[in-house]
Design an enzyme around this catalytic site. Structure first.
Site, PDB file in Angstrom:
ATOM      1  N   ILE A   1      -0.438  -5.393  -2.754  1.00 36.98           N
ATOM      2  CA  ILE A   1      -0.536  -4.488  -1.596  1.00 36.98           C
ATOM      3  C   ILE A   1      -1.858  -4.716  -0.856  1.00 36.98           C
ATOM      4  O   ILE A   1      -1.993  -4.328   0.290  1.00 36.98           O
ATOM      5  CB  ILE A   1      -0.422  -3.000  -2.002  1.00 36.98           C
ATOM      6  CG1 ILE A   1      -1.561  -2.581  -2.940  1.00 36.98           C
ATOM      7  CG2 ILE A   1       0.933  -2.684  -2.591  1.00 36.98           C
ATOM      8  CD1 ILE A   1      -1.752  -1.073  -3.046  1.00 36.98           C
ATOM      9  N   ASP A   2      -2.838  -5.350  -1.533  1.00 36.41           N
ATOM     10  CA  ASP A   2      -4.181  -5.490  -0.947  1.00 36.41           C
ATOM     11  C   ASP A   2      -4.237  -6.529   0.178  1.00 36.41           C
ATOM     12  O   ASP A   2      -5.180  -6.537   0.964  1.00 36.41           O
ATOM     13  CB  ASP A   2      -5.199  -5.892  -2.027  1.00 36.41           C
ATOM     14  CG  ASP A   2      -5.237  -4.907  -3.179  1.00 36.41           C
ATOM     15  OD1 ASP A   2      -4.889  -3.739  -2.973  1.00 36.41           O
ATOM     16  OD2 ASP A   2      -5.618  -5.316  -4.300  1.00 36.41           O
TER      17      ASP A   2
ATOM     18  N   ARG B   1     -10.721  20.572  10.966  1.00 33.08           N
ATOM     19  CA  ARG B   1     -11.390  20.017   9.791  1.00 33.08           C
ATOM     20  C   ARG B   1     -11.658  18.518   9.933  1.00 33.08           C
ATOM     21  O   ARG B   1     -11.022  17.843  10.748  1.00 33.08           O
ATOM     22  CB  ARG B   1     -10.497  20.207   8.549  1.00 33.08           C
ATOM     23  CG  ARG B   1     -10.512  21.618   8.033  1.00 33.08           C
ATOM     24  CD  ARG B   1      -9.495  21.784   6.926  1.00 33.08           C
ATOM     25  NE  ARG B   1      -9.674  23.063   6.259  1.00 33.08           N
ATOM     26  CZ  ARG B   1      -8.772  23.636   5.472  1.00 33.08           C
ATOM     27  NH1 ARG B   1      -7.619  23.044   5.241  1.00 33.08           N
ATOM     28  NH2 ARG B   1      -9.026  24.788   4.901  1.00 33.08           N
TER      29      ARG B   1
ATOM     30  N   MET C   1      -6.294   2.292  -1.131  1.00 35.29           N
ATOM     31  CA  MET C   1      -6.598   1.180  -2.032  1.00 35.29           C
ATOM     32  C   MET C   1      -6.977  -0.082  -1.244  1.00 35.29           C
ATOM     33  O   MET C   1      -7.133  -0.030  -0.025  1.00 35.29           O
ATOM     34  CB  MET C   1      -5.398   0.898  -2.934  1.00 35.29           C
ATOM     35  CG  MET C   1      -5.231   1.910  -4.052  1.00 35.29           C
ATOM     36  SD  MET C   1      -3.831   1.466  -5.100  1.00 35.29           S
ATOM     37  CE  MET C   1      -4.136   2.494  -6.521  1.00 35.29           C
TER      38      MET C   1
ATOM     39  N   HIS D   1      -1.814   5.657  -6.273  1.00 32.75           N
ATOM     40  CA  HIS D   1      -0.673   4.796  -6.575  1.00 32.75           C
ATOM     41  C   HIS D   1       0.581   5.106  -5.767  1.00 32.75           C
ATOM     42  O   HIS D   1       1.580   4.379  -5.891  1.00 32.75           O
ATOM     43  CB  HIS D   1      -0.385   4.825  -8.083  1.00 32.75           C
ATOM     44  CG  HIS D   1      -1.468   4.128  -8.858  1.00 32.75           C
ATOM     45  ND1 HIS D   1      -2.660   4.729  -9.150  1.00 32.75           N
ATOM     46  CD2 HIS D   1      -1.542   2.861  -9.348  1.00 32.75           C
ATOM     47  CE1 HIS D   1      -3.437   3.875  -9.815  1.00 32.75           C
ATOM     48  NE2 HIS D   1      -2.779   2.736  -9.942  1.00 32.75           N
TER      49      HIS D   1
HETATM   50  O1  F6P Z   1      -4.517  -4.738  -6.598  1.00 35.48           O
HETATM   51  C1  F6P Z   1      -3.676  -3.652  -6.372  1.00 35.48           C
HETATM   52  C2  F6P Z   1      -4.363  -2.347  -6.687  1.00 35.48           C
HETATM   53  O2  F6P Z   1      -3.473  -1.291  -6.394  1.00 35.48           O
HETATM   54  C3  F6P Z   1      -5.697  -2.143  -5.986  1.00 35.48           C
HETATM   55  O3  F6P Z   1      -5.572  -1.774  -4.641  1.00 35.48           O
HETATM   56  C4  F6P Z   1      -6.319  -1.092  -6.861  1.00 35.48           C
HETATM   57  O4  F6P Z   1      -7.720  -1.165  -6.770  1.00 35.48           O
HETATM   58  C5  F6P Z   1      -5.833  -1.486  -8.253  1.00 35.48           C
HETATM   59  O5  F6P Z   1      -4.688  -2.281  -8.075  1.00 35.48           O
HETATM   60  C6  F6P Z   1      -5.493  -0.313  -9.131  1.00 35.48           C
HETATM   61  O6  F6P Z   1      -5.169  -0.799 -10.391  1.00 35.48           O
HETATM   62  P1  F6P Z   1      -4.488   0.074 -11.552  1.00 35.48           P
HETATM   63  O7  F6P Z   1      -3.022   0.185 -11.246  1.00 35.48           O
HETATM   64  O8  F6P Z   1      -4.768  -0.685 -12.780  1.00 35.48           O
HETATM   65  O9  F6P Z   1      -5.134   1.429 -11.510  1.00 35.48           O
END
Ligand code: F6P
Length: 370
Positions: free
Chosen positions: A142-143, A178, A185, A289
């Site tokens: 997703i990054d 506000r 993420m 998530h």
């Molecule tokens: O690389 C995908 C990602 O969702 C990042 O955006 C986030 O920093 C990381 O994985 C979170 O990882 P985990 O699911 O181990 O908490």
């Protein structure tokens, strides 16, 4: 075409991502229908390869999964065959179990592997390639931070989720006058924050590529107040950090390829703003998530399907040690080594940032246009 290939394996490594099932389906359907292959899927990424835990994939198994989130194969970001974690008598130990993985590939008579993963899983795929395993990678995250492709599947779904969240925060921010801060993420790159922020009409976007100065963020909020806009929307990438400061680390996962888990910068920004603008209410939302879950948007279903088919085609053409990649509008292949060399980050001088600045979005630096 080699003509000798008859069995392939597929696995989904690393964290999950919307569109994994669409890739599994495309790989399986293309392999069976176009090339008459047999396909097996390893469970929980590389764990299944080491533990010989797999399921046969046929047209029935992959029917009706293109629009579903998650992965029917399960995934794991802790199971690296070259540094495999085992818990014994309450202690965690690491050992090289790559021989077990190689043995399993052989005893299943697999000609090779399609690895769907981000930089961690593709690095493992690259090591297997060096050991002579026939491997083709598919870029997932997703990054959107893999340098060798223009877009990874899953990114657009995450942006959609974040953008919808911003639309909702907008209405409540306006009603209550506000400052609403949304943390998204993206690890060390600000792609999700940038795209969601532009799409969701954020007033300020803070990304790791442009360290922020809180004075500049305060100036932006105050300026809006003076103009009669008594609310502000700030999108903060989890990797954002203040000038001269550091990223905010939430926890550490020692068994993971990249053990650092970022998180908490939105709360930090809220406290910094709250300490100075005492008459303004601030609320923080951490999307977490939610960005990884749920059904992939149509763009990701299409991209995932194209990647899955291209991966099988690349495999059948003998293009081992490569990753399928989107360049412009065309799918091509790049060497795995290229794919894992560096992460792709936002160019602070690029057109995306310039467009955002031109419509009045601040980046917490001193170049904002109000
Ligand atoms: O690389 C995908 C990602 O969702 C990042 O955006 C986030 O920093 C990381 O994985 C979170 O990882 P985990 O699911 O181990 O908490």
């Amino acid at each position: 075409m080699t003509g000798k290939i008859s069995h392939i394996g597929v696995l989904t490594g690393g964290g999950d991502c919307p569109g994994l099932n669409a890739v599994i389906r495309a790989v399986t359907k293309c392999a069976i229908i176009e090339y008459g292959l047999e396909v097996v899927g390893f469970m929980d990424g590389f764990r299944g390869l080491v533990e010989d835990d797999y399921m046969p994939l046929d047209l029935k198994t992959v029917s009706g999964i293109s629009h579903t989130g998650g992965t029917i194969l399960g995934c794991s970001n802790r199971d690296n065959p070259f540094a495999y974690n085992t818990f014994r008598q309450g202690q965690m130990t690491q050992s090289d179990e790559s021989e077990r993985a190689l043995y399993n590939l052989e005893h299943l008579a697999l000609d090779g592997l399609i690895v769907i993963g981000g930089d961690g899983s593709l690095s493992i795929a690259n090591r297997f390639d060096k050991l002579g395993v026939k491997v083709v990678g598919v870029p997932k995250t997703i990054d959107n931070d893999l340098s060798a492709t223009d877009v990874t599947f899953g990114f657009n779904t995450a942006v959609n989720t974040a953008s919808e969240a911003l639309d909702k925060l907008h209405t409540t921010a306006e009603s209550h006058h506000r400052v609403m801060i949304l943390e998204v993420m993206g690890r060390y790159a600000g792609w999700i924050a940038m795209h969601a922020g532009i799409s969701g009409s954020a007033d300020v976007i803070l990304i790791p590529e442009i360290p922020y100065n809180i004075e500049s963020v305060l100036a932006k909020i105050s300026e809006r107040y003076r103009k009669g806009k008594k609310f502000s929307i700030i999108v903060v990438a989890e990797g954002a950090f203040a000038e001269g400061g550091e990223m905010v680390v939430q926890n550490y996962v020692p068994t993971s390829h990249d053990p650092i888990r970022l998180g908490g910068v939105a709360q930090k920004v809220a406290e910094e703003i709250g300490a100075r603008l005492k008459n303004i209410e601030i609320r923080v939302t951490v999307l977490g998530h939610l960005q990884r879950g749920g059904a992939p948007v149509p763009y990701d279903r299409v991209l995932a399907t194209r990647y899955g088919v291209a991966a099988v085609e690349a495999f059948m053409e003998g293009k081992y040690g490569t990753m399928v990649s989107l360049k412009g509008t065309e799918i091509t292949t790049v060497k795995l080594e290229e794919a894992i060399k560096e992460i792709r980050r936002i160019d602070p001088k690029g057109d995306l940032v310039r467009a955002a600045r031109a419509v009045g979005i601040g980046f917490g630096d001193n170049k904002q246009i109000t």
